[in-house]
Design a protein around this motif. Structure first.
Motif, PDB file in Angstrom:
ATOM      1  N   ARG A   1       0.584  -1.117   0.055  1.00 13.25           N
ATOM      2  CA  ARG A   1      -0.294  -0.133  -0.250  1.00 13.25           C
ATOM      3  C   ARG A   1       0.896   1.211   0.224  1.00 13.25           C
ATOM      4  NH1 ARG A   1      -4.521   3.031   2.273  1.00 13.25           N
ATOM      5  NH2 ARG A   1      -3.686   4.649   3.384  1.00 13.25           N
ATOM      6  N   HIS A   2       1.960   1.177   1.206  1.00 11.24           N
ATOM      7  CA  HIS A   2       2.608   2.865   0.794  1.00 11.24           C
ATOM      8  C   HIS A   2       3.737   2.289  -0.445  1.00 11.24           C
ATOM      9  CE1 HIS A   2       0.761   4.300   4.242  1.00 11.24           C
ATOM     10  NE2 HIS A   2       0.763   2.794   4.740  1.00 11.24           N
ATOM     11  N   ASP A   3       4.137   1.503  -1.302  1.00 10.82           N
ATOM     12  CA  ASP A   3       5.169   0.771  -1.510  1.00 10.82           C
ATOM     13  C   ASP A   3       6.653   1.012  -1.602  1.00 10.82           C
ATOM     14  OD1 ASP A   3       3.241   1.486  -4.451  1.00 10.82           O
ATOM     15  OD2 ASP A   3       3.189   3.732  -4.004  1.00 10.82           O
ATOM     16  N   LYS A   4       6.478   0.219  -0.329  1.00  8.81           N
ATOM     17  CA  LYS A   4       7.786  -0.294   0.315  1.00  8.81           C
ATOM     18  C   LYS A   4       8.583  -0.555  -0.882  1.00  8.81           C
ATOM     19  CE  LYS A   4       5.898   0.713   4.976  1.00  8.81           C
ATOM     20  NZ  LYS A   4       6.048   0.551   6.280  1.00  8.81           N
ATOM     21  N   ASP A   5       8.271  -1.562  -1.895  1.00  5.81           N
ATOM     22  CA  ASP A   5       9.058  -2.315  -2.457  1.00  5.81           C
ATOM     23  C   ASP A   5      10.018  -1.362  -3.508  1.00  5.81           C
ATOM     24  OD1 ASP A   5       5.973  -1.568  -3.480  1.00  5.81           O
ATOM     25  OD2 ASP A   5       7.398  -2.614  -5.547  1.00  5.81           O
TER      26      ASP A   5
ATOM     27  N   ARG B   1      12.364 -11.856  -0.175  1.00  7.77           N
ATOM     28  CA  ARG B   1      14.171 -11.906  -0.799  1.00  7.77           C
ATOM     29  C   ARG B   1      14.502 -13.808  -0.477  1.00  7.77           C
ATOM     30  NH1 ARG B   1      17.235  -6.749   0.248  1.00  7.77           N
ATOM     31  NH2 ARG B   1      15.360  -4.875  -0.264  1.00  7.77           N
ATOM     32  N   PRO B   2      15.657 -14.186  -1.685  1.00 12.79           N
ATOM     33  CA  PRO B   2      15.966 -14.973  -1.560  1.00 12.79           C
ATOM     34  C   PRO B   2      16.832 -15.165  -0.603  1.00 12.79           C
ATOM     35  CG  PRO B   2      16.296 -14.166  -3.938  1.00 12.79           C
ATOM     36  CD  PRO B   2      15.772 -13.581  -2.956  1.00 12.79           C
ATOM     37  N   ASP B   3      17.885 -13.925   0.506  1.00 14.36           N
ATOM     38  CA  ASP B   3      18.484 -13.881   1.458  1.00 14.36           C
ATOM     39  C   ASP B   3      17.726 -13.468   2.292  1.00 14.36           C
ATOM     40  OD1 ASP B   3      20.530 -13.267   3.094  1.00 14.36           O
ATOM     41  OD2 ASP B   3      21.602 -11.370   1.709  1.00 14.36           O
ATOM     42  N   GLU B   4      18.249 -14.202   2.826  1.00 14.62           N
ATOM     43  CA  GLU B   4      17.389 -14.161   4.630  1.00 14.62           C
ATOM     44  C   GLU B   4      17.279 -13.227   5.243  1.00 14.62           C
ATOM     45  OE1 GLU B   4      14.516 -16.684   7.969  1.00 14.62           O
ATOM     46  OE2 GLU B   4      14.555 -17.266   6.122  1.00 14.62           O
ATOM     47  N   GLY B   5      18.826 -13.022   5.720  1.00 17.31           N
ATOM     48  CA  GLY B   5      19.268 -12.144   6.520  1.00 17.31           C
ATOM     49  C   GLY B   5      18.757 -10.711   6.055  1.00 17.31           C
ATOM     50  N   ARG B   6      18.365 -10.567   4.629  1.00 15.57           N
ATOM     51  CA  ARG B   6      18.143  -8.814   3.995  1.00 15.57           C
ATOM     52  C   ARG B   6      16.754  -8.952   3.970  1.00 15.57           C
ATOM     53  NH1 ARG B   6      22.620  -6.438   2.815  1.00 15.57           N
ATOM     54  NH2 ARG B   6      22.221  -5.006   1.236  1.00 15.57           N
ATOM     55  N   GLN B   7      15.733  -9.563   3.891  1.00 15.02           N
ATOM     56  CA  GLN B   7      14.697  -9.330   3.587  1.00 15.02           C
ATOM     57  C   GLN B   7      13.257  -8.435   4.269  1.00 15.02           C
ATOM     58  OE1 GLN B   7      11.917 -13.219   3.974  1.00 15.02           O
ATOM     59  NE2 GLN B   7      13.675 -13.885   3.445  1.00 15.02           N
ATOM     60  N   PRO B   8      12.923  -7.884   4.096  1.00 16.24           N
ATOM     61  CA  PRO B   8      11.870  -6.859   4.976  1.00 16.24           C
ATOM     62  C   PRO B   8      10.831  -8.192   5.569  1.00 16.24           C
ATOM     63  CG  PRO B   8      12.264  -6.364   2.513  1.00 16.24           C
ATOM     64  CD  PRO B   8      12.685  -7.507   2.376  1.00 16.24           C
ATOM     65  N   ARG B   9      10.481  -8.874   5.370  1.00 16.23           N
ATOM     66  CA  ARG B   9       9.764  -9.921   6.462  1.00 16.23           C
ATOM     67  C   ARG B   9      10.051  -9.622   7.439  1.00 16.23           C
ATOM     68  NH1 ARG B   9       8.818 -15.767   6.306  1.00 16.23           N
ATOM     69  NH2 ARG B   9       6.476 -15.893   6.803  1.00 16.23           N
ATOM     70  N   PRO B  10       9.307  -9.793   8.200  1.00 21.44           N
ATOM     71  CA  PRO B  10       9.567  -9.388  10.101  1.00 21.44           C
ATOM     72  C   PRO B  10      10.610 -10.530  10.347  1.00 21.44           C
ATOM     73  CG  PRO B  10       8.153  -8.015   9.232  1.00 21.44           C
ATOM     74  CD  PRO B  10       7.694  -9.055   7.547  1.00 21.44           C
TER      75      PRO B  10
ATOM     76  N   GLY C   1      12.801  -3.013  -2.179  1.00 19.03           N
ATOM     77  CA  GLY C   1      12.604  -4.514  -2.622  1.00 19.03           C
ATOM     78  C   GLY C   1      11.231  -5.143  -2.534  1.00 19.03           C
ATOM     79  N   PRO C   2      11.470  -6.469  -3.268  1.00 26.92           N
ATOM     80  CA  PRO C   2       9.764  -7.025  -2.732  1.00 26.92           C
ATOM     81  C   PRO C   2       9.927  -7.745  -0.832  1.00 26.92           C
ATOM     82  CG  PRO C   2      12.013  -8.257  -3.180  1.00 26.92           C
ATOM     83  CD  PRO C   2      12.168  -7.316  -3.619  1.00 26.92           C
ATOM     84  N   TYR C   3       8.984  -7.817  -0.683  1.00 29.30           N
ATOM     85  CA  TYR C   3       8.484  -8.347   0.215  1.00 29.30           C
ATOM     86  C   TYR C   3       9.595 -10.150   0.867  1.00 29.30           C
ATOM     87  CZ  TYR C   3       6.442  -9.481   4.352  1.00 29.30           C
ATOM     88  OH  TYR C   3       5.940 -10.153   5.832  1.00 29.30           O
TER      89      TYR C   3
END
Length: 630
Positions: free
Chosen positions: A492-496, A504-513, A500-502
């Motif tokens: 909704r807030h275009d954070k991507d 990511r393949p890299d576990e440690g760097r993705q925005p997913r909480p 980047g996307p919610y």
């Protein structure tokens, strides 16, 4: 006197006999190249020989450590942080040498089928069939092999096995012990340590500082040869080097449990590499005076490894340096005197420090040579464990509040369905007051779970927390209901566009909480599934990312070319949609005519739509699925 409940409850009524027989077999095993065993009507004891070859103790690194093979021991990791346990590389390799080459670990393969030694496998299999109590044992470097064997047995069988070691060097790091306590396996391990035995402490020092002294002592497993070798060590620096390193590790650990923020300690540890190894299981400290003390608290054990070997005067150096190695070979003399009623539960004493049982406390202080500072560090370690339990009690009290908030979000979802607006899309549009109220509840829930996750990251909760079935189930319901709202808020807030996307393949760097990553891993670990198996709560994140890559008019110039680039991902998502619908994880609100998912899917090439396995669901059948209120 406070008798040890740990030993009585673990090994049962025949504890004394089992331990004495295990010690005798473990000491005798050094003269045999292969594991040995004895069996009676109720027990089968398997002993592994140790090695006097220094090359079989240390790898080239300072502390000879390596990450454990998760294919062999998938449980030896921190679930949430996804950190793999570290073990002694040489001991681990010796254990691997006992196993068949190209082995395949599975639920169908039993422990005894993995052993290269056919006869040993036969005896283990027979003992299992006859419902005997399995005991693995070892002295010195034979003990780590027994430890690994016990762990593999526990992992492969649904019946318990016990491990009793004597003078065992340390085997794994903090995560190693954390994982065993989480799986409720730590109580199956009992380690006997003579007060002056240097070997249980030796791996707290880097190889470079003690290599020369150990090289001359390790080959000596014959007590009759000990006198001349051990006396030659009196003027050596090995005792000082080991204890200096033990002090560094124990002091750092004490500062951690006391909550110290000493900048000097942080500076020192940034310059000095500390040993990664830590104790686990139940330790029984033998004083040599007929009394023994047991501990389960790993931080307290670490402190006792240091403080029980302190000198009261300079004159003691000669005698203690001699006993460092002499004690290592005297378990065969000390353990035959063992009686479980003579073992004092030091954990209980530390918890009841201000009770009236001061006699037992004074006995411990005297016979273990504990100073005032030692008692302070032991008490702090005990208090740290109590604080973990208090933290868990506090979050348990939040259970009903979390349930109430989840119930209100479920009601919000049901109201949206009644208007044929999925709650994901309603929350993303934020056009009604109830959408605002749902956001307030989302933030409150997120705050409560983030507190739990932070405590887990800092090891401030009991090690067993991530295996608690009630919290696994609550975490799963929380993730499946809450994460779609977080994803809606993100896009909704275009954070991507900024981060980047919610997903990511890299576990440690993705925005997913982390609150969702952790709770998903709890479920996957509990069900024995691979990482990513339960990714249904991320459904909307994949939809949004595919929508952007295939139909966003600002970014996509050639829709057909764009589709070809992500075609495999689209097919995988459709495959998952079928799976999740069949499992009741996706409901009718996903397939409403104006849902983000349906609108995106209808932009895909017609030839793909016509051949899609989910075409019927999208074009009408999906709206016949059970209501989210069901």
């Amino acid at each position: 006197m406070m008798e040890s409940r740990n030993l009585r409850e673990g090994l049962g009524m025949e504890t004394d006999l089992i331990i004495k027989r295990a010690c005798s077999l473990a000491m005798a095993a050094h003269s045999k190249p292969q594991p040995s065993y004895i069996s009676d009507d109720s027990h089968a004891i398997f002993a592994f020989p140790g090695s006097g070859n220094l090359d079989e103790w240390f790898f080239r690194k300072s502390f000879g450590n390596t990450s454990v093979d998760l294919k062999l021991f998938p449980s030896l990791r921190n679930i949430g942080n996804d950190e793999v346990a570290v073990v002694n590389a040489k001991f681990f390799q010796q254990f691997r040498n006992l196993l068949k080459e190209n082995f395949l670990i599975s639920d169908e393969v039993r422990f005894e089928q993995l052993l290269k030694d056919y006869q040993l496998g036969v005896e283990v299999s027979r003992a299992v069939r006859e419902n005997k109590k399995i005991v693995f044992t070892g002295h010195s470097s034979g003990a780590p092999i027994a430890i690994f064997a016990t762990m593999l047995f526990l992992q492969q069988n649904r019946i318990p096995a016990f491990c009793v070691t004597f003078g065992s060097p340390l085997v794994g790091d903090q995560i190693f012990g954390h994982a065993l306590r989480r799986e409720n396996w730590a109580d199956y391990f009992v380690h006997f340590v003579m007060r002056y035995d240097i070997i249980p402490r030796v791996l707290l020092s880097p190889l470079s500082s003690i290599k020369g002294d150990l090289q001359s002592v390790l080959p000596c497993f014959n007590p009759s040869q000990l006198e001349s070798i051990a006396r030659s060590q009196q003027e050596s620096s090995s005792f000082y080097e080991v204890m200096r390193n033990v002090l560094s590790v124990a002091s750092h650990a004490a500062c951690s449990v006391m909550g110290c923020s000493n900048s000097l300690m942080q500076t020192v540890t940034s310059l000095i590499e500390l040993s990664p190894y830590r104790p686990f299981g139940t330790y029984v400290f033998c004083t040599g005076k007929g009394r023994m003390f047991n501990l389960k608290n790993p931080d307290a054990i670490l402190q006792l490894l240091f403080y029980s070997l302190q000198l009261s005067s300079q004159e003691e150096v000669t005698e203690v340096a001699y006993r460092n190695f002499k004690d290592h070979l005297e378990y065969g003399i000390e353990i035959p005197k063992f009686r479980k009623e003579d073992v004092i539960d030091l954990d209980h004493l530390l918890l009841q420090l201000h009770s009236n049982d001061m006699g037992s406390i004074e006995t411990a202080i005297k016979e273990l040579g504990l100073s005032t500072r030692a008692m302070l560090c032991l008490t702090a370690a005990s208090e740290s464990e109590k604080q973990k339990q208090r933290n868990q009690d506090r979050i348990d009290k939040n259970w009903n509040d979390i349930e109430d908030l989840l119930k209100k979000l479920q009601e919000y979802r049901v109201k949206g369905e009644m208007r044929e607006v999925g709650y994901y899309d309603a929350f993303k549009m934020q056009t009604k007051e109830e959408d605002f109220d749902a956001n307030v509840k989302r933030l409150e829930l997120a705050g409560r779970w983030d507190e739990i996750i932070e405590m887990l990251k800092r090891y401030e909760l009991p090690d067993t927390f991530e295996r608690r079935r009630d919290w696994i189930e609550l975490g799963t319901r929380f993730r499946r209901l809450m994460e779609p709202l977080d994803i809606a808020n993100y896009y909704r807030h275009d954070k991507d566009e900024d981060t980047g996307p919610y997903m990511r393949p890299d576990e440690g760097r993705q925005p997913r909480p982390k609150r969702y990553r952790y709770s998903q891993k709890w479920l996957e670990n509990d069900k024995g599934k691979p990482a990513g198996y339960f990714s249904e709560s991320c459904f909307w994140a994949e939809v949004e990312d595919l929508r952007i890559h295939t139909s966003d008019k600002k970014k996509v110039q050639d829709p057909l070319a764009a589709f070809e680039k992500v075609k495999d991902r689209v097919l995988k998502l459709e495959e998952n949609v079928l799976l999740w619908v069949n499992n009741g994880l996706l409901r009718r609100d996903v397939f409403f005519e104006k849902s983000t998912f349906v609108k995106w899917w209808e932009t895909l090439p017609l030839w793909h739509q016509n051949g899609s396995k989910i075409a019927a669901l999208v074009k009408g059948d999906g709206r016949k699925l059970p209501s989210v209120a069901d």
